[in-house]
Design an enzyme around this catalytic site. Structure first.
Site, mmCIF file in Angstrom:
data_model
loop_
_atom_site.group_PDB
_atom_site.id
_atom_site.type_symbol
_atom_site.label_atom_id
_atom_site.label_comp_id
_atom_site.label_asym_id
_atom_site.label_seq_id
_atom_site.Cartn_x
_atom_site.Cartn_y
_atom_site.Cartn_z
ATOM 1 N N SER A 136 27.149 32.713 53.706
ATOM 2 C CA SER A 136 26.406 32.222 52.548
ATOM 3 C C SER A 136 26.261 30.691 52.618
ATOM 4 O O SER A 136 25.161 30.136 52.493
ATOM 5 C CB SER A 136 27.154 32.636 51.275
ATOM 6 O OG SER A 136 26.748 31.898 50.159
ATOM 7 N N LYS A 175 22.687 28.210 54.224
ATOM 8 C CA LYS A 175 22.018 27.152 53.459
ATOM 9 C C LYS A 175 22.105 25.808 54.188
ATOM 10 O O LYS A 175 21.162 25.031 54.185
ATOM 11 C CB LYS A 175 22.630 27.054 52.059
ATOM 12 C CG LYS A 175 22.236 28.263 51.197
ATOM 13 C CD LYS A 175 22.932 28.287 49.858
ATOM 14 C CE LYS A 175 24.369 28.707 49.963
ATOM 15 N NZ LYS A 175 25.033 29.144 48.778
ATOM 16 N N ARG A 220 27.129 40.018 44.800
ATOM 17 C CA ARG A 220 28.567 39.852 45.083
ATOM 18 C C ARG A 220 29.319 39.454 43.816
ATOM 19 O O ARG A 220 30.439 39.906 43.561
ATOM 20 C CB ARG A 220 28.766 38.782 46.164
ATOM 21 C CG ARG A 220 28.388 39.268 47.564
ATOM 22 C CD ARG A 220 28.283 38.100 48.542
ATOM 23 N NE ARG A 220 29.504 37.346 48.627
ATOM 24 C CZ ARG A 220 29.557 36.036 48.957
ATOM 25 N NH1 ARG A 220 28.459 35.375 49.231
ATOM 26 N NH2 ARG A 220 30.710 35.426 49.034
ATOM 27 N N ASP A 225 20.409 34.874 50.324
ATOM 28 C CA ASP A 225 21.683 34.466 49.728
ATOM 29 C C ASP A 225 21.619 34.559 48.205
ATOM 30 O O ASP A 225 22.598 34.945 47.574
ATOM 31 C CB ASP A 225 22.052 33.038 50.156
ATOM 32 C CG ASP A 225 23.390 32.625 49.563
ATOM 33 O OD1 ASP A 225 24.395 33.294 49.866
ATOM 34 O OD2 ASP A 225 23.438 31.678 48.753
ATOM 35 N N HIS A 269 28.894 19.335 52.313
ATOM 36 C CA HIS A 269 28.943 20.465 51.398
ATOM 37 C C HIS A 269 30.367 20.629 50.909
ATOM 38 O O HIS A 269 31.311 20.525 51.689
ATOM 39 C CB HIS A 269 28.492 21.746 52.118
ATOM 40 C CG HIS A 269 28.467 22.933 51.207
ATOM 41 N ND1 HIS A 269 27.390 23.230 50.406
ATOM 42 C CD2 HIS A 269 29.403 23.885 50.952
ATOM 43 C CE1 HIS A 269 27.655 24.324 49.700
ATOM 44 N NE2 HIS A 269 28.872 24.727 50.010
HETATM 45 N N1 URA Z 1 29.629 28.924 47.819
HETATM 46 C C1 URA Z 1 28.534 29.528 48.336
HETATM 47 O O1 URA Z 1 27.488 28.919 48.481
HETATM 48 N N2 URA Z 1 28.646 30.832 48.700
HETATM 49 C C2 URA Z 1 29.779 31.527 48.583
HETATM 50 O O2 URA Z 1 29.810 32.688 48.945
HETATM 51 C C3 URA Z 1 30.908 30.886 48.026
HETATM 52 C C4 URA Z 1 30.796 29.578 47.664
#
Ligand code: URA
Length: 443
Positions: free
Chosen positions: A183, A187, A168, A161, A82
């Site tokens: 967040s 995932k 947000r 999320d 990621h």
């Molecule tokens: N990437 C994400 O998936 N979430 C965040 O809060 C910031 C970057």
């Protein structure tokens, strides 16, 4: 339990309990708690922070809000990577085939671009026919045949999320380390892989603007991953210039393919090799990072990773002839060079500004429903610490919007900082964060 009391507790800097966190996440996803109350709580979290236990409970509650992927039917070692997001970041396109060629299995779920950062799915769709909607059945078949897929999200993963991130984004509550960590990690955990590498970007084009906060975010995510039983590490890498040279869609795919042919830009190739080496070491395939780097280089030299990429495009219904014939990509109508007005060394290239210039050229979308021009983008010709003379080509613009060329040129010139001296602080890799802490890296 009342949402009012939870907000009040965080306002008064109290530690929230697991029950309070589950109550607010669950209630918000079910539309039982309104946006304005959740916004107030998010702001209180930004002002007073949440500790590691609270971040863990928040991550867990977010995972439990939707489906999770079970990779137990995949025979072999599962991996995931990621990136916290950057400009010119086409790493998945080269890294996944490299890992696949080393025998590691990946089911990578990617996203679309919004604003100045590009999305892997959009880049892949620059290939004629490429299918990002893969059913579970197809996914296992493809992974069993070629070791990896890259696809969009089919299941309802972490709906909490999606709602929280959208809120947000409009309430100035994105940039809190606990909220970012929960967040991202919700995932990653919901996606099921055992071995995870996080590429945490640091610099002008990234969320994290200084090393201290990048280390803190990395440590937090590694801690959360460990608590979920994952084999995880974070690598802190540079985003004080776009990654590689290509920023766009088809031009990024071409750069990723060129990297697999051994002709990639130095920074991008080195990053792919380093991330690959880390996963090889973490999974025991390599005996050390150096050994991992050696294996990663061999996988490129032997064209084994390139063959995996070609097969990947074919298995996801794309025209795999593009691998050897770039003219099959849509071509931009106009091409314009941006010339330097100064002499010296490139000190920095503001990645966010280049991302925005690529957006104006047509490579991205400002609103979700906007169309993308796959051929549009910016090709950087001079990278940080390259010598530049007045009149040298700094970058080339590809676009169908002739009337935007002057605006894009101005944006690009603004993004380039040219100085008399080299930038001695420029680094590709700042360090590695494992459960034992931060280890600085000597580039
Ligand atoms: N990437 C994400 O998936 N979430 C965040 O809060 C910031 C970057």
């Amino acid at each position: 339990m009342r949402m009012y009391d939870i907000i009040n507790n965080k306002k008064n800097n109290k530690v929230l309990t697991k029950e309070e966190i589950c109550f607010f996440v669950d209630g918000y996803v079910k539309n039982e708690i309104p946006d304005y109350q959740v916004s107030a709580l998010l702001m209180a979290i930004c002002l007073n922070d949440i500790n590691l236990d609270e971040i863990f409970y928040l991550t867990e509650a977010m995972i439990n809000s939707g489906d999770t992927i079970d990779l137990s039917n995949i025979d072999g070692i599962t991996i995931d990577k990621h990136s916290t997001g950057g400009v010119g970041d086409k790493t998945s396109l080269s890294l996944l085939p490299m890992l696949a060629a080393c025998g590691l299995k990946g089911s990578k779920m990617s996203g679309r671009g919004l604003g100045h950062t590009g999305g892997t799915l959009d880049k892949l769709e620059a290939i004629d026919g490429f299918n990002i909607n893969i059913s579970d059945m197809q996914a296992s078949d493809i992974i069993n045949e070629n070791n990896f897929i890259i696809c969009g999200q089919t299941l309802n993963l972490v709906p909490a999320d999606k709602k929280l991130y959208a809120l947000r984004d409009v309430t100035a509550t994105v940039d809190n380390i606990g909220l970012i960590a929960s967040s991202i990690m919700s995932k990653k955990i919901a996606s099921g892989a055992k071995n995870i590498v996080l590429d945490v970007k640091l610099g002008s084009g990234a969320f994290m603007k200084n090393l201290e906060s990048a280390v803190k975010l990395s440590e937090t995510m590694v801690n959360i991953g460990e608590r979920f039983g994952k084999n995880i590490r974070a690598i802190i890498t540079n985003m004080d210039e776009p990654l590689g040279k290509a920023v766009g869609n088809s031009i990024e795919v071409i750069e990723a393919i060129e990297t697999l042919k051994g002709n990639g830009p130095n920074d991008f190739e080195s990053l792919c090799i380093f991330l690959c080496a880390n996963l090889l070491e973490m999974t025991g395939i390599a005996s050390s990072l150096e050994n991992g780097e050696q294996i990663a280089k061999e996988i490129i030299d032997s064209k084994k990773a390139l063959n995996r990429f070609e097969k990947f495009v074919e298995l996801q219904n794309g025209d795999s002839k593009v691998v050897n014939d770039y003219s099959l990509f849509k071509q931009a109508k106009y091409k314009a060079d941006v010339l330097s007005l100064n002499t010296g060394y490139v000190h920095a290239i503001n990645a966010e500004m280049i991302g925005k210039a690529a957006l104006v050229a047509g490579a991205g979308r400002e609103k979700k429903e906007d169309n993308i021009d796959y051929s549009a983008g910016i090709m950087i010709n001079k990278k940080v610490n390259d010598k530049v003379k007045d009149g040298d080509v700094l970058a080339t613009i590809y676009t169908d919007n002739q009337n935007k060329i002057e605006e894009i040129k101005a944006q690009i010139l603004n993004a380039f900082k040219i100085s008399e001296e080299k930038n001695h602080n420029a680094k590709l890799i700042y360090g590695i964060v494992t459960k034992d802490g931060f280890i600085p890296y000597k580039n």
